[in-house]
Every structure is written in structure tokens, then in C-alpha cells.
Design an enzyme around this catalytic site. Structure first.
Site, PDB file in Angstrom:
ATOM      1  N   GLU A  47       1.973  -1.794  -0.410  1.00 60.11           N
ATOM      2  CA  GLU A  47       0.764  -1.774  -1.255  1.00 60.11           C
ATOM      3  C   GLU A  47       0.365  -0.367  -1.703  1.00 60.11           C
ATOM      4  OE1 GLU A  47      -2.533  -3.683   0.690  1.00 60.11           O
ATOM      5  OE2 GLU A  47      -1.399  -5.483   1.201  1.00 60.11           O
ATOM      6  N   GLU A  57       3.320  -1.248  -4.213  1.00 57.99           N
ATOM      7  CA  GLU A  57       3.988  -2.445  -4.735  1.00 57.99           C
ATOM      8  C   GLU A  57       3.548  -3.686  -3.977  1.00 57.99           C
ATOM      9  OE1 GLU A  57       5.782  -3.694  -2.110  1.00 57.99           O
ATOM     10  OE2 GLU A  57       5.320  -1.811  -1.100  1.00 57.99           O
TER      11      GLU A  57
END
Length: 349
Positions: free
Chosen positions: A316, A171
């Protein structure tokens, strides 16, 4: 909102045969630790003694949060879209790790406050250009939450239809550790102070401000009669990237894919998914223990044992990408390692 996913635990009938195969490799029984559990888990998910990983894919869901402009993060909101551009240019940590691990990477615009040109590697699924400020009102409407869930499910179903059977979750969204802290508190019952961390690097004063703002948001929500039902909490405090991840996770488990779970923000989405469909965790590999404070509460609630503990808190999907070679190693030993019988080595009495 009523969700319609069919998620059941893997059939355990093959468990004994898998364990026999694992135990009779040329090694002391249990000596490969978590790799043995991982091989057994994947074999049960795929219902085969020789499980395979096909077209591994990592999805990074990006979205902006209205509360970010209130000071819950050390970074300005513009960093969300700037980092998405960095992902698409191949320059972020997740790009490096995904390339090394042979993972295909796609970035999903779930709700970034920016218009991106169409290009390879970017999935356009924007619900709205960022959520509302949950200090003042719910972050999203239930209709928006439902749309995000549906779009996440569609993305993963498309991957499955093209032969993918392992999907990692990451994310990006300035302010999303604050939202994850609120979800973790509401869905685990852990004290809010144990769920709030420094996120992108807040100093002590910034951390105190962040906690005070989140307590304010909780008071507003509780004053409206808000409870701890997972979708209500998700709509109240979550981001579009979180709701979209929830839909993607449920669709992946329904398709009997292997889910690579990253850290704190991905864990918050999984908490909500597991409250709705507890069997989703049977399909999950918990890739690393985040240094973000609230991750410990998540792992306790999910009874999860991560593969890695590297002191990371980047997000991430980096933890998922780094753990993927261990997933490959688990299946490699199951498939390629000699048994005592085939090697002519005497087994223990």
C-alpha cells in the site's frame, strides 16, 4: 517497445560543498548515519545546498491479476476493489500513515476488475479490468504494457507541473506478490524459491502451491523462447499497476523528483525500470526492508540500503509513508542545525 525518457545521474559538482556543510554541523562527522547520506542525495538531486520538499504525494496503483483466481493468494480477487473503496473512504493503514506524515494520497485504478464511480482522490487510468492469467498466456500484450507505462508517466508529469518534487509509490492487487516473485527471479537471477513468499498470509500448503504454479508459469514462458529482457518479463507476468508504476518512476526521475520506494511489489517495478535506465536509482529512497522473501534479492541487485526494518509486508506504500518523516528530518538538520562556527563550538582538530 522503445521508451523515450531522458534520465541522467545528478550532477556531482555540488557534492563537496554539501559534504562540507554536513560535516561542519555541531556533531561528530558521520554521526547521523543514513540521514547524512540522505541529505547529500537530495541536495544533489535538487542541485542546492538548502533542498526543499514540495507538495509530497503518494500514489497507490491498483490492479487485478488473472492468475489470482488460480490460487496464488490467500485472498479472493474481489478484495482488490474492496480495498480500493477502503482507501477512498480513508480507512486503510496507508490513509492513517499518509495523514500523519502530511502526504497527499491518490489512488490510481490501473486495471481493477471493477467499475468505480468518479470521486476525489481516485485517478481513472484503467488499461483493462485485470490482466490475463500468465499460467496460460502473457499477462498483457505489449501494447497494453506500453499504454500503462505512458499513463503512469502522464500522472507524474502532471504532479511535477503542479509543483510536486517528491512522490511515493504504493500498490494494491490480489496476486501481485506472485507476479513480483516472477519478475524478481527473472531480473535478478535469484532462485525462484528465494523470491516466493507468503504474500497475504499463505500457510505452508498454500506457499507450496504458489511456488508450483509459478514454476509452471516460468516453464510455459521459457518454452516460448522468453528471455529476461525487462519489458518482455513485465508484459509476461506483471500487472497493470506494476507497468504503470514503472512509467511513473521513469517520469519522476526524468523530472528530478525524489522517489520514495516502498517494498516488494514496488521494488519489482523498480527492478525493471533500473534495468532500462540505471540512473533512476540515484533518485530513489529505499524506505523499508520488507519481510516478503524476495525483497532481499531485490535490494542486493539494486545495492540498496533501506531506512527502516520493521518486519512489515503490507504494501500500500505504508513503508514509504512511515519513512517520509526521516526524509524531512534529513533536510531539517541540513537547514536548521547550527554549524560549529555559528554556534561558537570548537570543531575537532
Amino acid at each position: 517497445m522503445t521508451l523515450n525518457f531522458n534520465i541522467t545521474a545528478p550532477d556531482a559538482e555540488l557534492a563537496a560543498a554539501l559534504q562540507h556543510k554536513i560535516d561542519h554541523k555541531t556533531k561528530p562527522r558521520g554521526s547521523l548515519g543514513q540521514l547524512e547520506k540522505l541529505a547529500r542525495q537530495i541536495g544533489l538531486i535538487q542541485q542546492r545546498l538548502d533542498p526543499r520538499l514540495s507538495q509530497p504525494h503518494l500514489l497507490v496503483f491498483a490492479g487485478d491479476h488473472g492468475a489470482a483466481r488460480a490460487g496464488v493468494s490467500a485472498y479472493p480477487q474481489e478484495v482488490t476493489w474492496q480495498m480500493v473503496e477502503n482507501f477512498l473512504a480513508g480507512g486503510a493503514a496507508i490513509n492513517v500513515f499518509a495523514r500523519r506524515g502530511g502526504l497527499h494520497l491518490s489512488i490510481v485504478d490501473a486495471g481493477v476488475a471493477h467499475d468505480f464511480a468518479r470521486r476525489p482522490g481516485l485517478i481513472h487510468a484503467k488499461v483493462a479490468p485485470g490482466t490475463a492469467n500468465y499460467l496460460e498466456q502473457p499477462a498483457m500484450t505489449m501494447a497494453q504494457c506500453e499504454l500503462a507505462i505512458a499513463r503512469g508517466a502522464e500522472i507524474v508529469r502532471n504532479l511535477a507541473a503542479n509543483g510536486c518534487n517528491v512522490v511515493g509509490f504504493g500498490e494494491m492487487g490480489i496476486g501481485n506478490t506472485a507476479a513480483a516473485s516472477l519478475l524478481t527471479h527473472c531480473l535478478t537471477g535469484a532462485p525462484l524459491a528465494e523470491c516466493v513468499g507468503r504474500g497475504t498470509g499463505l500457510d505452508d500448503a498454500g506457499l507450496a502451491r504458489k511456488q508450483a504454479l509459478l514454476e509452471q508459469a516460468l516453464q510455459r514462458y521459457r518454452a516460448t523462447g522468453g528471455g529476461d529482457e525487462p519489458l518482455a518479463v513485465l508484459a509476461e507476468f506483471g500487472g497493470f499497476e506494476m507497468a504503470m508504476m514503472l512509467g511513473a518512476m521513469l517520469a519522476a526521475a526524468e523530472a528530478k523528483m525524489l522517489l520514495l520506494i516502498d517494498g516488494f511489489i514496488v521494488g519489482a517495478a523498480l527492478l525493471a525500470a533500473a534495468r532500462l535506465y540505471p540512473a533512476v536509482t540515484d533518485y530513489c529512497v529505499f524506505c523499508h526492508r520488507s519481510a516478503e522473501a524476495g525483497h532481499a534479492a531485490q535490494l542486493r541487485a539494486l545495492a540498496a540500503e533501506p531506512l527502516l526494518d520493521l518486519g512489515m509486508r503490507l504494501g500500500e506504500g505504508t513503508g514509504a509513508a512511515l519513512a517520509y518523516p526521516l526524509v524531512q528530518a534529513a533536510l531539517a538538520f541540513l537547514d536548521e542545525m547550527a554549524s560549529f562556527a555559528s554556534a561558537g563550538v570548537t570543531d575537532k582538530a
